[in-house]
Design a protein around this motif. Structure first.
Motif, PDB file in Angstrom:
ATOM      1  N   GLY A 188       0.802  -1.220   0.000  1.00  0.00           N
ATOM      2  CA  GLY A 188       0.000   0.000   0.000  1.00  0.00           C
ATOM      3  C   GLY A 188       0.834   1.269   0.000  1.00  0.00           C
ATOM      4  O   GLY A 188       2.057   1.240  -0.057  1.00  0.00           O
ATOM      5  N   ARG A 189       0.127   2.394   0.049  1.00  0.00           N
ATOM      6  CA  ARG A 189       0.799   3.674  -0.059  1.00  0.00           C
ATOM      7  C   ARG A 189       1.483   4.077   1.241  1.00  0.00           C
ATOM      8  O   ARG A 189       2.474   4.781   1.253  1.00  0.00           O
ATOM      9  CB  ARG A 189      -0.205   4.763  -0.462  1.00  0.00           C
ATOM     10  CG  ARG A 189      -0.710   4.669  -1.905  1.00  0.00           C
ATOM     11  CD  ARG A 189      -1.687   5.772  -2.204  1.00  0.00           C
ATOM     12  NE  ARG A 189      -2.920   5.638  -1.411  1.00  0.00           N
ATOM     13  CZ  ARG A 189      -3.244   6.434  -0.411  1.00  0.00           C
ATOM     14  NH1 ARG A 189      -2.461   7.396  -0.061  1.00  0.00           N
ATOM     15  NH2 ARG A 189      -4.380   6.240   0.240  1.00  0.00           N
ATOM     16  N   LEU A 190       0.914   3.660   2.331  1.00  0.00           N
ATOM     17  CA  LEU A 190       1.465   4.037   3.630  1.00  0.00           C
ATOM     18  C   LEU A 190       2.705   3.190   3.924  1.00  0.00           C
ATOM     19  O   LEU A 190       3.150   2.408   3.087  1.00  0.00           O
ATOM     20  CB  LEU A 190       0.403   3.835   4.713  1.00  0.00           C
ATOM     21  CG  LEU A 190      -0.875   4.647   4.473  1.00  0.00           C
ATOM     22  CD1 LEU A 190      -1.969   4.189   5.381  1.00  0.00           C
ATOM     23  CD2 LEU A 190      -0.565   6.133   4.686  1.00  0.00           C
ATOM     24  N   GLU A 191       3.199   3.328   5.147  1.00  0.00           N
ATOM     25  CA  GLU A 191       4.382   2.548   5.497  1.00  0.00           C
ATOM     26  C   GLU A 191       4.104   1.049   5.440  1.00  0.00           C
ATOM     27  O   GLU A 191       5.004   0.247   5.269  1.00  0.00           O
ATOM     28  CB  GLU A 191       4.864   2.953   6.885  1.00  0.00           C
ATOM     29  CG  GLU A 191       3.822   2.676   7.975  1.00  0.00           C
ATOM     30  CD  GLU A 191       4.227   3.249   9.308  1.00  0.00           C
ATOM     31  OE1 GLU A 191       4.350   4.467   9.373  1.00  0.00           O
ATOM     32  OE2 GLU A 191       4.438   2.488  10.252  1.00  0.00           O
ATOM     33  N   THR A 192       2.843   0.708   5.625  1.00  0.00           N
ATOM     34  CA  THR A 192       2.443  -0.692   5.441  1.00  0.00           C
ATOM     35  C   THR A 192       0.971  -0.700   5.069  1.00  0.00           C
ATOM     36  O   THR A 192       0.371   0.361   4.871  1.00  0.00           O
ATOM     37  CB  THR A 192       2.715  -1.511   6.714  1.00  0.00           C
ATOM     38  OG1 THR A 192       2.318  -2.849   6.483  1.00  0.00           O
ATOM     39  CG2 THR A 192       1.927  -0.985   7.897  1.00  0.00           C
ATOM     40  N   HIS A 193       0.375  -1.875   4.965  1.00  0.00           N
ATOM     41  CA  HIS A 193      -1.042  -1.995   4.638  1.00  0.00           C
ATOM     42  C   HIS A 193      -1.877  -1.215   5.659  1.00  0.00           C
ATOM     43  O   HIS A 193      -1.599  -1.253   6.846  1.00  0.00           O
ATOM     44  CB  HIS A 193      -1.412  -3.478   4.665  1.00  0.00           C
ATOM     45  CG  HIS A 193      -2.728  -3.777   4.035  1.00  0.00           C
ATOM     46  ND1 HIS A 193      -3.916  -3.379   4.578  1.00  0.00           N
ATOM     47  CD2 HIS A 193      -3.049  -4.449   2.899  1.00  0.00           C
ATOM     48  CE1 HIS A 193      -4.908  -3.785   3.820  1.00  0.00           C
ATOM     49  NE2 HIS A 193      -4.402  -4.432   2.782  1.00  0.00           N
ATOM     50  N   ALA A 194      -2.899  -0.528   5.165  1.00  0.00           N
ATOM     51  CA  ALA A 194      -3.687   0.326   6.063  1.00  0.00           C
ATOM     52  C   ALA A 194      -4.307  -0.469   7.201  1.00  0.00           C
ATOM     53  O   ALA A 194      -4.335  -0.027   8.354  1.00  0.00           O
ATOM     54  CB  ALA A 194      -4.780   1.027   5.259  1.00  0.00           C
ATOM     55  N   LEU A 195      -4.786  -1.673   6.880  1.00  0.00           N
ATOM     56  CA  LEU A 195      -5.431  -2.469   7.916  1.00  0.00           C
ATOM     57  C   LEU A 195      -4.416  -2.977   8.949  1.00  0.00           C
ATOM     58  O   LEU A 195      -4.790  -3.406  10.030  1.00  0.00           O
ATOM     59  CB  LEU A 195      -6.170  -3.645   7.288  1.00  0.00           C
ATOM     60  CG  LEU A 195      -7.526  -3.293   6.682  1.00  0.00           C
ATOM     61  CD1 LEU A 195      -8.132  -4.507   6.007  1.00  0.00           C
ATOM     62  CD2 LEU A 195      -8.469  -2.768   7.749  1.00  0.00           C
TER      63      LEU A 195
END
Lengths: 234, 102, 497, 88, 488
Positions: free
Chosen positions: C451-458
């Protein structure tokens, strides 16, 4: 070694069992003689049973449920027997006797046996004899005939054989239901008809018993080259 | 009524012998013979004991007749099984020992 | 029986969810996720409603005769709501996290089915109204967690599963023996705030002491009291959400909660004190606190270090229970919640490191802070909480425990607490130091872009939320409806004559 | 008194044939002994005043079972350990 | 009403046996489904009747005992009749789909199945010692016939083993009946019980020998050696019937005889001996189950172990307070019911698993959990009941037995119960372990039809749910007689 010990142990257990049994019997025979309640009851109820021979009365009226289930046991044995039968040709050529004397004797003997069976069946209501003895005699006659190589097409595993196996049983069962539909207990005979119905049942039973025992004799494997058809796994 | 007692004794001994035969003999046919002897012993006791105490008892006769039919059905069935077993495997006795580990 | 439906509905939500999930084919991911999240939300709402009702003094319960002379009882009381609230809240977060964590891996139908079953059992444990019902759900929990532990199906996982099942079933058998003996002696005892056994015949005291030992031993397996803790570090092979579940929400908590029930609601704290069983319990707990911390010190595997930390932290709860007096009780009970929130955060973070960077060992964490700032921040907050730095959640607990120890004339507990905090700091601070102040050495073992963040949003938001909670429950400890306030309420009822 | 002696003799014969059926080395002999045992049993039933059973025993024990057993013995002799078709 | 129900109950299985013998496999299957529904309805109606009105005696042919044969229609009997209907119908439906109709001998499954059912009903309801003997023989021969169906050599070997053990057991029982009849002059169970007022050595020996025979038929250690081959080799639905119901029949007779005669005859030693044998069975059976390489043999050995629990009834119902004895009886009855449901579910599920993996071995199950969750799930649920884990019927039984053994002061049986539960867990989890193993390849399994998988699931759920409704079931079991005698 372990097998030896096991055998010795079992033997000792049997010995102990026999001693205990004898000891129990000793106690039983020492009991005071008294009027047997069941015999008294039997002689009191016998006139209502439709037959005059007490053993037949017990077998086919007072304790007919035992007899019904017992015929069930026989039917099962017959079924399992024919389910295992793999012979298509029922006349085993190795068995056929070529002796003309034996054939002549049999021709004389078989009808006699059948007649005797009929008589036993008829006699059963008033004196020793009855369906089972008659049926066994029929079976014995059949065995003799088969040993002599007489053709017996009806023993081929098929609908006819199966119908024959259960003929007596189904007659018995239907008559048993008759009483229940009438509002009385299962296996109760309609009043007045007991004697006649018992004779009908016995006739059917004789035939079936003879057939079952004969089928069991015949269905044992005879031919060495027959196929060994195993079941599927599991 | 001592004659009935004699048969009762014979029945008891037959029971013991028949049981021993059933448990110890390995040959299937012989085991079946022993089973029949055991059955005869039981039937003798069933008829003989009441006969000794009260005289002849038709109820027991009926019971024994039923018992004989059951026994003969079982015997005939067992014979079919034994013969077929022999036919397929050539064995006349059941293998002993480690059959549990199969 | 008014109010019977609410506890039943709470149980039924996760039970039904599990049945639906089992029935769904493997590939129906979106429906499964929807069902999961709906059920978790619904359950949280139901528990909240029930908590409000209990606060108002309303009665929720159901009871019927299941076996001759033995009743199945569900009842919502204050202690029950403490545990139920914890598990409902954390289930929601854990479910979200698990959905993200297991994306694309096989056997999800099985996983989420047993996951829901596991939470249903936990709720049942919370709401159980007597020891029999408690045991029912306690064993159900054992069975429903096994498939989760062995989820990966590797030889290592299967070995861990075997060890887990040997420990827990053995513990279950001991517990069953204790429960049956107690029924034999005293009959069917519903949980009651002040206990039942105060007036029993002194001739029975030895038997009661023996039964107490059996019960605590049986429960101590799940609560991982030394020497019954062996399964816990081994079970670390399970996926991270499962570890979170085992350590924070369900299994070890069920054991600790069971000890709460036995001491307070069956024996009664006064009676237990007069039997003299509390002091030995305190010794065992204190030993476990120190032992767990010491072992954690030497673990280089991150999850194993956390596991031994759990061994030590759960013993705080037991320690609090065994301190006679309201303060100790409050400390123990509130730690039930606080530890759950903190530990779940830590495991989420550990899972994130493993999933995103492939990092499993402590010495591989160098420089992870800048790479995953939010995760590392959450980890840091939770670690500080564990150490007991004010005003975070852990500090509240330790403070209450210390005061409780003084009140109970067991001053020897204070050094234990201090030593343990020191050890906590010794095994957590190096990690924090590595996260933020050490430069990255080479590459990550197995970095993945999620994902776009440091890891998966969930994977990211659940630990962040729980970290915020860690702060909040500490800062707002004095507010109404904070865990502390609730524990006060419970303790008040328990020490009423 | 003579009756008692006769009964005793019959019982002895019963037991002797039973022992023969159990212990005979030769299977064929054992079956023959068993048939003799059936006949003697039939007599015993007569002595116990159970004619129905006597009749049944004569037909079954001596007759039918005997033939079944004899047939089985001859079958088992005919093909010593020949079956190779062991299927599973 | 109830008279008609009784007649229907006795008539239907026998009549269907005849009918099915005359029909070919598929037609017989159709007829059997109708018959099963009918029999279910009848059993349920009779159960409801008894639950409402209380038990009664039913005099067959209108002749009262002791000369006639009376059936004893009490709560226990009708509950077992209903259980037979449930398990029997499930196994029958499963068999209809499971058996391969192209084999000529499969048609004989149906008549044998119905005969077995008739025999079971006869035994549950029997109030007459000799009638019990005939009923037991009916069951034995039908069961042997079902085992041998197809006539392959291993099946023949297992069937012969089974046949001889069962026949010797029956004759031992009959010998006991002969001795009791000689002493008390009655064949009805109640009549004999009334006669046995004081201790009599002959009657004690008779009791002992009957219990011995029945224990062999029920596969109590060390007379269990016939069971694993027979139940392991038979086809899955047959094994389910045998393990679920048939061995229980012999135990049921033993329990009835014991409860009628045991107290009067001061046979405490016998009770303890049976309890010890039962405990040995629990340990040995579980141990053997743990090391069997074949799935069905694991399940079969588990039956040996589970039957051991039943025999704890004997020491726990003799010389103890009335309440404790009642608790033990209730516990054992629950164990019978829950084991019948769970074990038949387990055998049926095992049959499905074997069908899917095309191998009988436990290791072959690797990966099943991923592709065939339903059958494995049923297997697991049944395992829960066998382990005695809550909320299953097995747990309820274990709880009651634990209470009874602790209340009677015989705590060592409690140890057996707890250890047995753990051993059961060991062999059940061994199967799970094997099935959870991950394999790399894609789905290699045959998927059986959904209906085959549903049947064991239903049975397993029933076993699991039994614990939750144990109290109502037990309250029907203990119904007293209404005193009504049904006869013209």
């Amino acid at each position: 070694m372990i097998e030896r010990a096991r055998q010795a142990l079992l033997g000792a257990a049997c010995l102990l069992f026999t001693v205990c049994l004898l000891w129990a019997v000793r106690h039983l025979v020492a009991l005071p003689a008294e009027q047997q309640a069941l015999s008294v009851l039997l002689s009191r109820w016998l006139p209502d049973s439709g037959v005059s021979h007490p053993v037949t009365a017990v077998l086919l009226n007072f304790r007919s449920y035992d007899t019904l289930l017992e015929i069930g046991v026989l039917v099962i044995a017959g079924m399992v027997g024919i389910s295992l039968a793999r012979t298509s040709a029922l006349e085993d050529p190795a068995m056929r006797s070529a002796d003309p004397l034996l054939h002549a004797l049999l021709r004389l003997f078989l009808p006699l046996l059948v007649l005797l069976a009929g008589w036993l069946l008829w006699a059963g209501s008033s004196r020793p004899g009855g369906a089972f003895q008659a049926g066994a005699l029929l079976a014995a006659a059949g065995v003799l005939g088969r040993l002599a190589g007489l053709p017996m097409a009806f023993l081929r595993p098929g609908t006819l054989l199966r119908a024959g196996l259960v003929l007596g049983f189904s007659v018995f069962l239907l008559i048993a239901l008759l009483g229940a539909l009438d509002g009385r207990a299962f296996l109760a005979y309609p009043p007045g008809l007991a004697g006649a119905l018992i004779l009908v049942i016995e006739a059917g039973l004789s035939l079936s018993i003879g057939m079952i025992l004969l089928a069991l004799f015949v269905s044992a494997p005879v031919a060495p080259e027959e196929d060994a058809d195993g079941g599927p796994p599991a | 009524m001592t004659s009935a007692l004699l048969y009762v004794l014979a029945g008891a001994l037959l029971c013991g012998g028949g049981l021993a035969g059933c448990l110890l003999v390995r040959h299937l046919l012989r085991r079946l013979l022993a089973f029949n002897l055991l059955g005869s012993g039981v039937f003798l006791l069933l008829v003989g004991l009441p006969a000794h105490r009260h005289g002849s008892d038709p109820v027991t006769h009926a019971l024994v007749l039923t018992g004989i039919v059951v026994a003969v059905a079982a015997t005939a069935l067992a014979l079919v099984l034994i013969r077929r077993y022999f036919h397929l495997t050539g064995r006349v006795s059941l293998p002993t020992g480690r059959q549990e580990d199969r | 029986m008014s109010g019977a439906w609410l506890p039943l509905a709470t149980l039924a939500t996760s039970l039904l969810a599990s049945l639906i999930i089992f029935a769904l084919p493997e590939h129906r991911h979106s429906i499964r996720t929807t069902v999961n999240i709906l059920a978790a939300t619904l359950k949280l709402a139901l528990v909240a409603a029930m908590t409000w009702g209990v606060f108002q003094g309303r009665f929720y319960g159901i009871s019927y005769e299941m076996l001759p002379g033995v009743r199945f009882v569900l009842r919502a009381d204050a202690v029950a709501m403490l545990f139920a609230g914890l598990s409902a809240l954390l289930w929601l977060f854990t479910t979200l996290y698990a959905v993200g964590y297991l994306e694309g891996s096989p056997n999800r139908s099985r996983f989420f089915g047993f996951f829901s079953l596991c939470v249903a059992s936990t709720l049942g444990i919370a709401l159980a109204g007597n020891l029999f019902t408690f045991f029912l759900f306690y064993e159900m929990l054992t069975l429903s967690t096994y498939p989760l532990v062995v989820h990966r199906g590797t030889p290592k996982a299967l070995r861990a599963g075997r060890q887990y099942i040997i420990y827990t079933l053995g513990g279950g058998a001991v517990l069953l023996l204790g429960v049956v003996l107690l029924y034999q002696l005293e009959g069917d005892l519903a949980f009651r705030e002040t206990g039942h056994l105060m007036g029993s015949d002194p001739a029975r005291y030895p038997a009661l002491i023996g039964i107490f030992a059996l019960l605590v031993a049986g429960l101590g397996v799940k609560a991982a009291l030394v020497p019954l803790h062996g399964w816990l570090p081994t079970a670390m092979v399970a996926p991270a959400p499962v570890s979170a579940l085992l350590h924070a929400v369900a299994v070890v908590k069920a054991g600790a909660f069971g000890i709460v029930r036995v001491v307070y609601d069956i024996y009664g704290i006064d009676f237990a004190a007069s039997l003299g069983v509390l002091e030995p319990l305190a010794w065992v707990a204190a030993f476990t606190v120190i032992y767990g911390s010491l072992r954690a010190l030497w673990q280089s595997d991150l999850k194993r270090r956390l596991a031994f930390s759990t061994v030590s932290q759960i013993a705080y709860i037991v320690l609090g229970i065994s301190l006679f007096g309201p303060l100790g009780t409050v400390g123990g009970l509130v730690h039930l919640l606080h530890q759950g929130i903190m530990k779940v955060t830590l495991f989420f973070c550990a899972g994130n490191y493993a999933e995103t960077l492939g990092v499993h060992r402590v010495d591989e964490l160098d420089g992870a802070g800048p790479r995953m700032p939010l995760t590392s921040l959450a980890f840091t907050v939770a670690a500080f909480g564990m150490i007991g730095i004010p005003p975070l959640a852990g500090f509240v607990t330790k403070w209450m425990l210390g005061r409780g120890a003084l009140a109970a004339d067991m001053a020897w507990v204070i050094p234990v607490l201090l030593l343990s905090s020191l050890l906590n700091a010794l095994y957590f601070l190096p990690i924090v130091y590595r996260l933020w102040f050490r430069p990255l050495r080479g590459d990550w073992p197995a970095e993945r872009a999620l994902g776009r963040l440091e890891t998966h949003a969930l994977l990211l938001w659940p630990p962040v939320f729980t970290a915020v909670l860690t702060v909040l429950v500490g800062v707002l400890a004095a507010a109404p409806f904070s865990p502390l306030a609730w524990a006060d309420l419970v303790a008040l009822r328990m020490y009423l004559p | 008194m003579t009756e008692l002696w006769l009964d005793g003799l019959l019982v002895c014969a019963l037991l002797a044939t039973a022992a023969g059926a159990l212990l005979s080395r030769d299977l064929f002999r054992a079956v023959v002994m068993f048939i003799a045992f059936g006949l003697l049993m039939s007599l015993a039933w007569v002595r116990l005043r159970a004619p129905d059973i006597a009749l049944a025993e004569a037909i079954i024990g001596a007759g039918l079972s005997g033939v079944l057993f004899l047939d089985a013995v001859s079958h088992l002799r005919r093909r010593p350990a020949g079956g190779a078709a062991e299927d599973d | 009403m109830s008279s008609l129900l009784m007649a229907g109950l006795l008539f239907t299985p026998l009549a269907w046996a005849v009918l099915c013998l005359l029909l070919a496999f598929r037609a017989a299957r159709l007829a059997s489904v109708i018959g099963m529904l009918l029999q279910m309805a009848l059993s349920l109606a009779l159960w409801a009747w008894v639950a409402e009105q209380g038990g009664f005696f039913y005099h067959l042919g209108g002749w009262a005992p002791p000369l006639g044969i009376g059936l004893r229609v009490d709560g226990l009997a009708v509950t077992f009749v209903l259980l037979t209907a449930l398990v029997g119908a499930a196994c029958g439906l499963h068999a209809g789909l499971y058996l391969d109709p192209s084999r000529p001998w499969q048609r004989y499954f149906w008549p044998l199945f119905w005969m077995l059912w008739a025999g079971l009903n006869a035994v549950w309801l029997a109030g007459d010692l000799f009638n019990l003997y005939v009923g037991l023989e009916l069951i034995t021969l039908a069961a042997v016939g079902l085992v041998v169906l197809g006539g392959a050599a291993p099946a023949l070997e297992a069937a012969l083993r089974y046949l001889f053990a069962a026949l010797i057991g029956s004759l031992a029982y009959l010998l006991g009946v002969a001795l009791l009849y000689a002493e008390f002059g009655s064949l009805s169970l109640v009549g004999v019980g009334e006669g046995a007022g004081s201790a009599s050595p002959a009657a004690s020996f008779a009791l002992l020998i009957m219990l011995f025979g029945l224990a062999v038929k029920a596969a109590l250690f060390p007379g269990h050696t016939w069971l694993p081959p027979a139940h392991g080799i038979a086809r899955a639905p047959v094994s389910a019937l045998l393990s679920g119901l048939v061995v229980k029949a012999a135990f049921y007779v033993a329990a009835r005889v014991w409860l009628e005669l045991g107290p009067a005859l001061e046979a405490a030693v016998v009770g303890v001996l049976l309890g010890v044998a039962g405990s040995a069975a629990v340990c040995w059976g579980s141990w053997q189950a743990l090391r069997q390489p074949q799935l069905k043999l694991v399940v079969a050995w588990s039956s040996v172990a589970q039957i051991g629990y039943l025999f704890l009834l004997f020491p726990l119902s003799h010389g103890v307070p009335e309440a404790v004895s009642l608790q033990a009886q209730q516990g054992v009855t629950l164990q019978v019911i829950s084991h019948a449901l769970a074990k038949s579910a387990m055998f049926l599920a095992a049959g499905n698993l074997i069908l899917s993996v095309r191998s009988k071995r436990v290791e072959a199950l690797a990966g099943v959990s991923r592709y065939l969750p339903l059958s494995l799930f049923s297997f697991g649920l049944a395992g829960v009941s066998l382990m005695g884990m809550p909320p299953s019927g097995g747990f309820a039984a274990k709880w009651l037995l634990l209470q009874a053994s602790l209340a009677s002061g015989q705590w060592w049986w409690a140890a057996v119960l707890l250890v047995g539960g753990l051993l059961a867990a060991a062999y059940v989890f061994r199967i799970y372990r094997a099935s959870f193993q991950e394999v790399e390849e894609s789905d290699p399994f045959y998927h059986p039809p959904r209906s085959l998988e549903i049947i064991p699931l239903v049975l397993a759920l029933l076993a699991l749910g039994l614990g939750l409704v144990a109290e109502p079931v037990l309250s029907v079991l203990g119904l007293p007689f209404g005193g009504e005698v049904l006869s013209p």
